[in-house]
Design a protein around this motif. Structure first.
Motif, PDB file in Angstrom:
ATOM      1  N   LEU A 176       0.691  -1.230   0.072  1.00  0.00           N
ATOM      2  CA  LEU A 176      -0.040  -0.065   0.026  1.00  0.00           C
ATOM      3  C   LEU A 176       0.903   1.169   0.104  1.00  0.00           C
ATOM      4  CD1 LEU A 176      -2.794  -1.031   2.596  1.00  0.00           C
ATOM      5  CD2 LEU A 176      -2.969  -0.810   0.005  1.00  0.00           C
ATOM      6  N   GLU A 177       2.197   1.265   0.199  1.00  0.00           N
ATOM      7  CA  GLU A 177       3.003   2.321   0.265  1.00  0.00           C
ATOM      8  C   GLU A 177       3.299   2.691  -1.341  1.00  0.00           C
ATOM      9  OE1 GLU A 177       6.402   1.167   2.313  1.00  0.00           O
ATOM     10  OE2 GLU A 177       5.723   1.140   4.318  1.00  0.00           O
ATOM     11  N   PRO A 178       3.375   4.021  -1.523  1.00  0.00           N
ATOM     12  CA  PRO A 178       3.573   4.577  -2.743  1.00  0.00           C
ATOM     13  C   PRO A 178       4.813   3.938  -3.246  1.00  0.00           C
ATOM     14  CG  PRO A 178       3.024   6.275  -1.488  1.00  0.00           C
ATOM     15  CD  PRO A 178       3.227   5.207  -0.445  1.00  0.00           C
ATOM     16  N   SER A 179       5.037   3.603  -4.729  1.00  0.00           N
ATOM     17  CA  SER A 179       6.002   3.102  -5.293  1.00  0.00           C
ATOM     18  C   SER A 179       6.022   3.333  -6.587  1.00  0.00           C
ATOM     19  CB  SER A 179       6.223   1.715  -4.952  1.00  0.00           C
ATOM     20  OG  SER A 179       7.612   1.047  -5.679  1.00  0.00           O
ATOM     21  N   ASP A 180       7.310   3.577  -7.326  1.00  0.00           N
ATOM     22  CA  ASP A 180       7.416   3.467  -8.765  1.00  0.00           C
ATOM     23  C   ASP A 180       7.601   2.301  -9.353  1.00  0.00           C
ATOM     24  OD1 ASP A 180       7.371   6.341  -8.274  1.00  0.00           O
ATOM     25  OD2 ASP A 180       9.453   6.534  -8.471  1.00  0.00           O
ATOM     26  N   ARG A 181       7.674   1.198  -8.604  1.00  0.00           N
ATOM     27  CA  ARG A 181       7.918  -0.255  -9.095  1.00  0.00           C
ATOM     28  C   ARG A 181       6.413  -0.599  -9.973  1.00  0.00           C
ATOM     29  NH1 ARG A 181       9.916  -3.794  -4.553  1.00  0.00           N
ATOM     30  NH2 ARG A 181       9.911  -5.430  -6.351  1.00  0.00           N
ATOM     31  N   PRO A 182       6.403  -1.379 -10.936  1.00  0.00           N
ATOM     32  CA  PRO A 182       5.218  -1.956 -11.448  1.00  0.00           C
ATOM     33  C   PRO A 182       4.564  -2.825 -10.315  1.00  0.00           C
ATOM     34  CG  PRO A 182       7.106  -2.464 -12.952  1.00  0.00           C
ATOM     35  CD  PRO A 182       7.643  -1.815 -11.564  1.00  0.00           C
ATOM     36  N   VAL A 183       3.312  -2.676 -10.371  1.00  0.00           N
ATOM     37  CA  VAL A 183       2.343  -3.407  -9.702  1.00  0.00           C
ATOM     38  C   VAL A 183       2.699  -4.926  -9.553  1.00  0.00           C
ATOM     39  CG1 VAL A 183      -0.089  -3.995  -9.083  1.00  0.00           C
ATOM     40  CG2 VAL A 183       0.599  -1.671  -9.294  1.00  0.00           C
ATOM     41  N   GLY A 184       2.648  -5.452 -10.895  1.00  0.00           N
ATOM     42  CA  GLY A 184       2.768  -6.950 -11.186  1.00  0.00           C
ATOM     43  C   GLY A 184       4.129  -7.421 -10.434  1.00  0.00           C
ATOM     44  N   GLU A 185       5.195  -6.912 -10.509  1.00  0.00           N
ATOM     45  CA  GLU A 185       6.229  -7.097  -9.840  1.00  0.00           C
ATOM     46  C   GLU A 185       6.503  -7.148  -8.345  1.00  0.00           C
ATOM     47  OE1 GLU A 185      10.821  -5.357  -9.476  1.00  0.00           O
ATOM     48  OE2 GLU A 185      10.080  -5.112 -11.330  1.00  0.00           O
ATOM     49  N   ARG A 186       5.465  -5.879  -7.726  1.00  0.00           N
ATOM     50  CA  ARG A 186       5.525  -5.992  -6.476  1.00  0.00           C
ATOM     51  C   ARG A 186       4.511  -7.263  -5.880  1.00  0.00           C
ATOM     52  NH1 ARG A 186       3.245  -0.243  -5.296  1.00  0.00           N
ATOM     53  NH2 ARG A 186       3.539  -0.985  -3.183  1.00  0.00           N
ATOM     54  N   LEU A 187       3.290  -7.430  -6.785  1.00  0.00           N
ATOM     55  CA  LEU A 187       2.407  -8.408  -6.260  1.00  0.00           C
ATOM     56  C   LEU A 187       3.416 -10.038  -6.227  1.00  0.00           C
ATOM     57  CD1 LEU A 187      -0.649  -7.548  -8.215  1.00  0.00           C
ATOM     58  CD2 LEU A 187      -0.662  -7.673  -5.651  1.00  0.00           C
ATOM     59  N   GLN A 188       4.169 -10.067  -7.430  1.00  0.00           N
ATOM     60  CA  GLN A 188       4.818 -11.416  -7.441  1.00  0.00           C
ATOM     61  C   GLN A 188       5.791 -11.481  -6.268  1.00  0.00           C
ATOM     62  OE1 GLN A 188       6.606 -11.733 -11.532  1.00  0.00           O
ATOM     63  NE2 GLN A 188       4.523 -12.104 -12.339  1.00  0.00           N
ATOM     64  N   GLU A 189       6.526 -10.250  -6.012  1.00  0.00           N
ATOM     65  CA  GLU A 189       7.338 -10.408  -4.841  1.00  0.00           C
ATOM     66  C   GLU A 189       6.714 -10.782  -3.455  1.00  0.00           C
ATOM     67  OE1 GLU A 189       9.757  -6.856  -2.559  1.00  0.00           O
ATOM     68  OE2 GLU A 189      10.558  -7.219  -4.690  1.00  0.00           O
ATOM     69  N   ALA A 190       5.510 -10.062  -3.236  1.00  0.00           N
ATOM     70  CA  ALA A 190       4.556 -10.409  -2.221  1.00  0.00           C
ATOM     71  C   ALA A 190       4.277 -11.838  -2.110  1.00  0.00           C
ATOM     72  CB  ALA A 190       3.425  -9.440  -2.008  1.00  0.00           C
ATOM     73  N   ALA A 191       3.895 -12.065  -3.243  1.00  0.00           N
ATOM     74  CA  ALA A 191       3.430 -13.677  -3.224  1.00  0.00           C
ATOM     75  C   ALA A 191       4.480 -14.699  -2.924  1.00  0.00           C
ATOM     76  CB  ALA A 191       2.835 -14.063  -4.688  1.00  0.00           C
ATOM     77  N   ALA A 192       5.464 -14.289  -3.358  1.00  0.00           N
ATOM     78  CA  ALA A 192       6.789 -15.309  -3.087  1.00  0.00           C
ATOM     79  C   ALA A 192       7.144 -15.191  -1.669  1.00  0.00           C
ATOM     80  CB  ALA A 192       7.972 -15.094  -4.019  1.00  0.00           C
ATOM     81  N   LYS A 193       6.791 -14.169  -1.097  1.00  0.00           N
ATOM     82  CA  LYS A 193       7.183 -13.963   0.429  1.00  0.00           C
ATOM     83  C   LYS A 193       6.266 -14.643   1.252  1.00  0.00           C
ATOM     84  CE  LYS A 193       8.773 -10.303   3.625  1.00  0.00           C
ATOM     85  NZ  LYS A 193       9.080  -8.746   3.994  1.00  0.00           N
ATOM     86  N   LEU A 194       5.068 -14.620   0.876  1.00  0.00           N
ATOM     87  CA  LEU A 194       3.928 -15.359   1.649  1.00  0.00           C
ATOM     88  C   LEU A 194       4.036 -16.755   1.324  1.00  0.00           C
ATOM     89  CD1 LEU A 194       1.182 -12.685   1.432  1.00  0.00           C
ATOM     90  CD2 LEU A 194       2.623 -12.953   3.662  1.00  0.00           C
ATOM     91  N   GLY A 195       4.593 -17.365   0.081  1.00  0.00           N
ATOM     92  CA  GLY A 195       4.247 -18.635  -0.225  1.00  0.00           C
ATOM     93  C   GLY A 195       2.878 -18.763  -0.760  1.00  0.00           C
ATOM     94  N   LYS A 196       2.271 -17.634  -1.332  1.00  0.00           N
ATOM     95  CA  LYS A 196       1.094 -17.798  -1.745  1.00  0.00           C
ATOM     96  C   LYS A 196       1.039 -17.334  -3.424  1.00  0.00           C
ATOM     97  CE  LYS A 196      -0.911 -18.185   2.467  1.00  0.00           C
ATOM     98  NZ  LYS A 196      -1.462 -19.372   2.938  1.00  0.00           N
TER      99      LYS A 196
END
Length: 569
Positions: A47-67
């Protein structure tokens, strides 16, 4: 710039307010699990503002959660709608309890305990089979195998702690065999799939007078699930559909032996297979065996390749190394390396070998623990693996099909039948004059035949028919044909009486030294007489005779020529 996928509204909706709300949030956070805290941390980073693409951030979050990415998106939606409650997984009120009716739990536990009383052994998979059958009988949906395992798990763990071993079968893999038509046949319980094969026994035998004969043939029927030997046939006859039928019949019937066998256990196995799995030999491809399968209700399959036959061939090696090699007259499997003293040492008759073989199977082989079974013997596995507590018991009458070949004839006036140049008569058959019937006969002795009448899709037993004047004799099909040929060559009329005369003349002038084949036949007759399988005969079918009073009565002494005149044959 922040990605358009995260609006300012979504971000601000999840920022806690000042004051009381902040205290409430702090209390909730302190009670969160480690998993919920990790989810909260990942969501806040998204939810924090970022210049990185959403798709890349979602994939990184999914890998971190194992989901998966989709799961992460759902977490974001829950956070927006429910706040911290959306990521804090609440436990069910019934956690730790089985969501299954109590009667099912009682049945599962009772079945397992009863199946493991004393020397019995039953695995969770075998309990599940009983559950499936009960559900089918009651017309209910069966609990899953995982539900059965969860109910039994505490009991299993308690037993493991007491015994300090792991219960066998809990991790067991399922067995399947491949058929020639490229189908995988899964083996799930006892009497599901039987296998059959033949071997020449590496033991030279003698007759009752000590004269050397030859090596006999052994046919075995094996239950694939338990590896139990279900039935055997031991004799001098080469492999054929008739030999297979005799071994099948022995396997299907309950077995009982006299005191001369000196058995400490009972054979115990019986029942009917659902599938019969064999190699592609002509004896297994015969119409006779297919007919037996249709009559008794099982399906024949041929092996895809020789390597699929290990289950039925392995017992032959065990029998050879542990039993046959210890007996006098043992030849070894290699003819070129045959011991010189084998013929000299030969002293066992066929009946004596059969007694030793039965004793080894009953008291040793079927009572031994197979390596893949853990602490279940082959017999215990067969008993525990039955889908029902006791298989159906067939009577010997119902298994006549396994002993006999079939022919079709018409009943003549007076209840007479003609078969292989012999005249037969059976009680109650006069009322069926002119009708076509099915004859079942044993090629080893055709002096008696069984008569069946086709009624719809079912064959109804009518009577036994006896060859006139030959009731006290034993005459094989081959002998009857040979006698008929000899009588014709002499220019005489073939009849029951002429055949009887030829048989008796041959016996009278036969030299004392019989041929090897005749001595082998005599030995097999001796074994047949000694066997006393459990017999469960149904009530005889009563058929009312409607014989016409105008028909002449059967004379006390059968005169074939007179009957020809009376009935116009």
């Amino acid at each position: 710039m922040p990605d358009a996928g995260f609006s300012e509204t979504r971000v601000s909706a999840n920022i806690p307010d000042e004051g009381a709300n902040l205290t409430e949030a702090s209390v909730i956070v302190s009670e969160l699990s480690d998993e919920a805290l990790l989810k909260m941390e990942v969501i806040q980073s998204l939810l924090e503002p970022s210049d990185r693409p959403v798709g890349e951030r979602l994939q990184e979050a999914a890998a971190k959660l194992g989901k998966s990415v989709r799961t992460v998106r759902r977490l974001l939606d829950k956070w927006e709608q429910e706040g911290l409650l959306g990521v804090n997984k609440t436990e069910r009120a019934d956690k730790g309890k089985h969501r299954i009716e109590e009667d099912w739990q009682e049945f599962i536990l009772k079945t397992y305990r009863e199946g493991n009383k004393g020397s019995k052994r039953m695995t969770p998979q075998q309990v599940f089979l009983r559950v499936q059958v009960r559900a089918l009988q009651l017309g209910l949906k069966s609990p899953s195998h995982m539900t059965v395992y969860r109910i039994l798990e505490p009991v299993i763990e308690k037993q493991e702690k007491a015994k300090s071993i792991r219960t066998p079968g809990w991790r067991g893999s399922r067995l399947s065999v491949k058929t020639r038509d490229s189908k995988d046949l899964s083996v799930e319980y006892s009497n599901h799939v039987w296998q059959c094969d033949h071997t020449r026994v590496d033991v030279l035998l003698v007759d009752q007078h000590g004269q050397l004969l030859s090596r006999p043939w052994l046919t075995t029927v094996i239950d694939t699930y338990s590896r139990c030997i279900m039935g055997i046939n031991l004799g001098y006859d080469a492999p054929s559909s008739q030999v297979v039928a005799l071994a099948l019949r022995h396997g299907i019937l309950p077995k009982q032996y006299g005191s001369e066998y000196k058995l400490h256990c009972e054979w115990g196995t019986y029942g009917k297979p659902e599938h019969f799995y064999t190699d592609g030999g002509k004896d297994f491809r015969s119409n006779h065996l297919q007919q037996i399968a249709v009559q008794l209700g099982f399906v024949c399959h041929l092996r895809d390749r020789p390597s699929e036959g290990g289950i039925v061939e392995r017992p032959f090696k065990t029998l050879n190394s542990e039993l046959f090699s210890t007996l006098p007259g043992y030849t070894g499997s290699n003819v070129q390396e045959r011991p010189k003293e084998a013929e000299k040492d030969a002293s066992l008759t066929l009946r004596q070998l059969e007694q030793r073989l039965v004793r080894y199977i009953v008291d040793n082989y079927n009572q031994r623990i197979d390596a893949r079974m853990g602490d279940q013997t082959r017999f215990q596995r067969w008993d525990a693996g039955l889908r029902v507590s006791a298989p159906d018991v067939f009577s010997e009458r119902e298994l006549d099909i396994c002993l006999m070949k079939q022919a079709r004839r018409s009943i003549q006036r007076g209840g007479y039948l003609q078969f292989e140049n012999l005249m037969y008569r059976g009680e109650h058959l006069a009322g069926y004059a002119g009708e076509s019937v099915v004859l079942r006969y044993d090629p080893r002795d055709i002096t008696t035949v069984l008569v069946y009448h086709q009624e719809g899709n079912k064959e109804v037993f009518l009577a036994r028919a006896y060859a006139q004047d030959l009731e006290t004799e034993q005459l094989s099909l081959d002998e009857a044909k040979a006698s008929s040929r000899k009588i014709r060559e002499e220019g005489k009329t073939v009849s029951n009486r002429s055949i009887l005369t030829e048989v008796r003349d041959r016996d009278t002038f036969l030299t004392q030294k019989k041929t090897k084949k005749e001595r082998q036949k005599a030995e097999q007759v001796e074994v047949k007489r000694a066997k006393q399988p459990l017999s469960v005969e149904p009530e005889e079918i009563e058929v009312t005779s409607i014989q016409s009073e105008a028909e002449p009565e059967m004379p006390e002494v059968f005169d074939y020529e007179q009957m020809r005149e009376d009935y116009g044959w």
